[in-house]
Motif scaffolding. Structure first.
Motif, short mmCIF file in Angstrom:
data_model
loop_
_atom_site.label_atom_id
_atom_site.label_comp_id
_atom_site.label_asym_id
_atom_site.label_seq_id
_atom_site.Cartn_x
_atom_site.Cartn_y
_atom_site.Cartn_z
N LEU A 13 -13.05 -47.37 -1.41
CA LEU A 13 -11.91 -48.06 -2.02
C LEU A 13 -10.60 -47.65 -1.34
CD1 LEU A 13 -12.86 -47.90 -5.81
CD2 LEU A 13 -12.69 -49.96 -4.40
N ALA A 14 -10.50 -46.36 -0.98
CA ALA A 14 -9.30 -45.89 -0.29
C ALA A 14 -9.11 -46.62 1.03
CB ALA A 14 -9.39 -44.38 -0.06
N LYS A 15 -10.21 -46.81 1.77
CA LYS A 15 -10.13 -47.54 3.04
C LYS A 15 -9.74 -48.99 2.81
CE LYS A 15 -13.44 -44.78 5.70
NZ LYS A 15 -14.75 -44.76 6.40
N GLU A 16 -10.30 -49.59 1.76
CA GLU A 16 -10.01 -51.00 1.47
C GLU A 16 -8.54 -51.23 1.13
OE1 GLU A 16 -11.32 -54.39 -1.83
OE2 GLU A 16 -12.75 -52.81 -1.27
N PHE A 17 -7.97 -50.29 0.36
CA PHE A 17 -6.58 -50.45 -0.07
C PHE A 17 -5.58 -49.78 0.87
CE2 PHE A 17 -8.72 -51.59 -3.98
CZ PHE A 17 -7.88 -52.56 -4.54
N GLY A 18 -6.08 -49.04 1.87
CA GLY A 18 -5.18 -48.40 2.83
C GLY A 18 -4.38 -47.27 2.25
N ASN A 105 -18.30 -22.10 9.25
CA ASN A 105 -18.35 -22.12 10.70
C ASN A 105 -17.95 -23.51 11.18
OD1 ASN A 105 -20.42 -23.11 13.02
ND2 ASN A 105 -19.65 -21.06 13.45
N PHE A 106 -17.20 -23.58 12.29
CA PHE A 106 -16.65 -24.87 12.72
C PHE A 106 -17.74 -25.90 13.00
CE2 PHE A 106 -17.60 -23.21 16.89
CZ PHE A 106 -17.77 -24.32 17.70
N GLU A 107 -18.93 -25.46 13.41
CA GLU A 107 -20.00 -26.42 13.68
C GLU A 107 -20.44 -27.13 12.40
OE1 GLU A 107 -22.98 -24.11 15.60
OE2 GLU A 107 -22.01 -24.20 17.58
N LYS A 108 -20.46 -26.39 11.29
CA LYS A 108 -20.81 -27.01 10.01
C LYS A 108 -19.71 -27.96 9.55
CE LYS A 108 -23.85 -23.34 8.29
NZ LYS A 108 -24.09 -22.35 7.21
N LEU A 109 -18.46 -27.56 9.77
CA LEU A 109 -17.35 -28.44 9.41
C LEU A 109 -17.41 -29.74 10.22
CD1 LEU A 109 -14.37 -25.92 9.15
CD2 LEU A 109 -15.45 -27.15 7.26
N GLU A 110 -17.76 -29.62 11.49
CA GLU A 110 -17.85 -30.80 12.35
C GLU A 110 -18.97 -31.73 11.90
OE1 GLU A 110 -15.58 -30.84 16.01
OE2 GLU A 110 -15.10 -31.06 13.90
N ALA A 111 -20.05 -31.15 11.37
CA ALA A 111 -21.22 -31.95 11.01
C ALA A 111 -21.07 -32.63 9.64
CB ALA A 111 -22.47 -31.07 11.02
N MET A 112 -20.24 -32.07 8.77
CA MET A 112 -20.15 -32.61 7.41
C MET A 112 -19.12 -33.73 7.31
SD MET A 112 -17.88 -29.85 5.17
CE MET A 112 -19.04 -28.51 5.36
N THR A 115 -14.10 -35.14 4.04
CA THR A 115 -13.41 -35.82 2.94
C THR A 115 -14.29 -35.86 1.69
OG1 THR A 115 -12.22 -37.22 4.51
CG2 THR A 115 -12.27 -37.95 2.22
N LYS A 116 -15.54 -36.22 1.88
CA LYS A 116 -16.46 -36.30 0.74
C LYS A 116 -16.66 -34.92 0.11
CE LYS A 116 -19.90 -39.10 1.08
NZ LYS A 116 -21.18 -39.74 1.48
N GLU A 117 -16.76 -33.89 0.96
CA GLU A 117 -16.97 -32.53 0.44
C GLU A 117 -15.75 -32.07 -0.36
OE1 GLU A 117 -18.57 -28.83 -0.45
OE2 GLU A 117 -19.50 -30.70 0.22
N LEU A 118 -14.56 -32.36 0.13
CA LEU A 118 -13.35 -31.97 -0.60
C LEU A 118 -13.23 -32.72 -1.92
CD1 LEU A 118 -10.85 -31.69 2.40
CD2 LEU A 118 -11.67 -29.81 0.97
N CYS A 119 -13.58 -34.00 -1.90
CA CYS A 119 -13.56 -34.77 -3.15
C CYS A 119 -14.59 -34.22 -4.14
CB CYS A 119 -13.82 -36.24 -2.87
SG CYS A 119 -12.44 -37.11 -2.07
N ARG A 120 -15.74 -33.83 -3.62
CA ARG A 120 -16.78 -33.24 -4.48
C ARG A 120 -16.27 -31.97 -5.14
NH1 ARG A 120 -20.61 -29.49 -4.68
NH2 ARG A 120 -20.00 -28.54 -2.70
N ARG A 121 -15.42 -31.24 -4.44
CA ARG A 121 -14.86 -30.00 -4.96
C ARG A 121 -13.59 -30.25 -5.79
NH1 ARG A 121 -15.97 -25.10 -1.78
NH2 ARG A 121 -17.83 -25.46 -0.52
N ASN A 122 -13.28 -31.51 -6.06
CA ASN A 122 -12.10 -31.89 -6.84
C ASN A 122 -10.79 -31.52 -6.15
OD1 ASN A 122 -13.55 -33.05 -8.95
ND2 ASN A 122 -13.74 -31.10 -10.04
N LEU A 138 -11.00 -33.34 11.49
CA LEU A 138 -9.63 -33.79 11.27
C LEU A 138 -9.54 -35.31 11.36
CD1 LEU A 138 -7.58 -31.12 13.27
CD2 LEU A 138 -8.11 -31.17 10.83
N GLU A 139 -10.30 -35.89 12.30
CA GLU A 139 -10.36 -37.35 12.39
C GLU A 139 -10.94 -37.93 11.11
OE1 GLU A 139 -12.56 -38.48 15.83
OE2 GLU A 139 -11.31 -37.35 17.23
N ASN A 140 -11.92 -37.24 10.54
CA ASN A 140 -12.52 -37.68 9.29
C ASN A 140 -11.47 -37.74 8.18
OD1 ASN A 140 -13.76 -36.52 6.53
ND2 ASN A 140 -15.31 -37.81 7.50
N LEU A 141 -10.65 -36.71 8.07
CA LEU A 141 -9.61 -36.69 7.05
C LEU A 141 -8.56 -37.77 7.31
CD1 LEU A 141 -9.02 -32.83 6.66
CD2 LEU A 141 -10.39 -34.32 5.20
#
Length: 343
Positions: A13-18, A105-112, A115-122, A138-141
């Motif tokens: 929805l965030a992508k749809e509404f910009g 570890n940065f490799e795990k951050l790169e693989a996940m 945005t979804k993980e941060l939202c899951r953590r509220n 960072l591109e993901n965010l």
């Protein structure tokens, strides 16, 4: 064949509404921080798609500190990271905002899907420590419009910066004023901050009128952790017949390694070698001997990063200016640096 039903989420929805994911969450919660028009459109679209958010409604916000740890192993804060985290915590405490930490570890951050993980953590916004501008997460965010601010390293438009040239200048001037004219600098080549400190150091040497070969960039033949690099630097210094009388380490871990190797080799610090580093932290003040440091305002950087993330999250403006680069003012002189002993 019927097309598969599109999965609906706060992020889609965030992508749809910009707008950002936290803005969608607020709209679905009927928060007055979002305009009535946008609230109506988002809720109508959610109803149309049959979407009900799983996240519970909350009355407080959450700023999450994301630590890009780079090295596998146990969770461990480096010296400057602890000060930055403390600054973020101070801001959150003042504003009664929830505070959390995600360290990977940065490799795990790169693989996940960060945005979804941060939202899951509220989490509603993030302060990221040690990120490099090219990190995929960072591109993901950015693509999901999730509010984030980096400290020292990261995309220029999202990063709290420090006047690193001035750090190098202060370091060089401190050592020259003690009479040293053959000086080394050890830096982390992969870091923007270290590069800035190196340039400031070299430029200050030129302004001081030091000979072209007066400053040596030390690159050890064996790489490892900062502590291990410090050990290797001192071994090579001895093997090369002590070509310089003082060294500035942009990382305090390297300086600590030098002190440790000096004890093992019977080298007297500072009478045989002056050692200067960065960050006024307890471990540097309690080193043997106590380390002289360029005082870096890391706690202030964390506070400003959290404040800027909060402004992005709560402001109606799409363009919020970053604070000016932080400055440094002085060297804290301790027992690891001393005037050059004349032969």
């Amino acid at each position: 064949m019927a097309r598969p039903k599109q999965k609906v989420s706060i992020i889609s929805l965030a992508k749809e509404f910009g707008v950002s994911a936290p803005t969608i969450s607020k709209a679905l919660s009927n928060s007055k921080e979002v305009s009535e028009s946008l609230r109506g459109r988002v809720r109508a679209r959610a109803d149309e798609l049959g979407f009900t958010p799983k996240r519970p409604r909350r009355t407080t916000h959450n700023i999450c500190v994301v630590l890009d740890l780079e090295i596998n192993g146990s969770f461990r804060l480096e010296s400057f990271q602890a000060a930055v985290v403390s600054g973020v915590y101070d801001f959150c405490s003042e504003r009664k905002i929830e505070f959390s930490i995600l360290g990977e570890n940065f490799e795990k951050l790169e693989a996940m899907d960060l945005t979804k993980e941060l939202c899951r953590r509220n989490a509603d916004a993030a302060v990221i420590i040690r990120a490099k501008a090219e990190r995929k997460y960072l591109e993901n965010l950015q693509s999901n419009r999730f509010p984030f601010v980096c400290v020292y390293d990261g995309p220029p438009e999202n990063t709290i910066t420090l006047n690193d040239h001035l750090v190098g200048e202060l370091a060089l001037n401190h050592l020259v004023e003690l009479g040293h004219t053959r000086i080394a600098i050890a830096r982390n080549v992969g870091r923007r901050a270290s590069s800035g400190r190196f340039m400031g150091f070299v430029q200050a040497a030129a302004i001081r009128g030091l000979a072209a070969d007066a400053v040596t960039e030390v690159i050890p033949s064996k790489l490892g952790t900062g502590y291990e690099v410090g050990h290797e630097i001192l071994r090579e210094w001895i093997a090369q017949n002590r070509p310089w009388s003082a060294i500035f380490c942009t990382s305090d871990n390297v300086a600590t390694g030098i002190l440790s190797e000096a004890v093992q080799r019977g080298i007297q610090i500072p009478s045989e070698l002056s050692v200067l580093t960065c960050d006024d932290i307890v471990s540097n003040a309690e080193a043997a001997p106590p380390l002289s440091v360029v005082d870096i305002p890391n706690q202030q950087a964390g506070y400003l990063a959290a404040q800027h993330a909060w402004e992005i999250l709560t402001s109606d403006s799409s363009s919020i200016e970053l604070p000016a680069p932080l400055t440094v003012e002085h060297v804290i002189a301790r027992a690891s640096t001393a005037p050059l002993l004349q032969a």
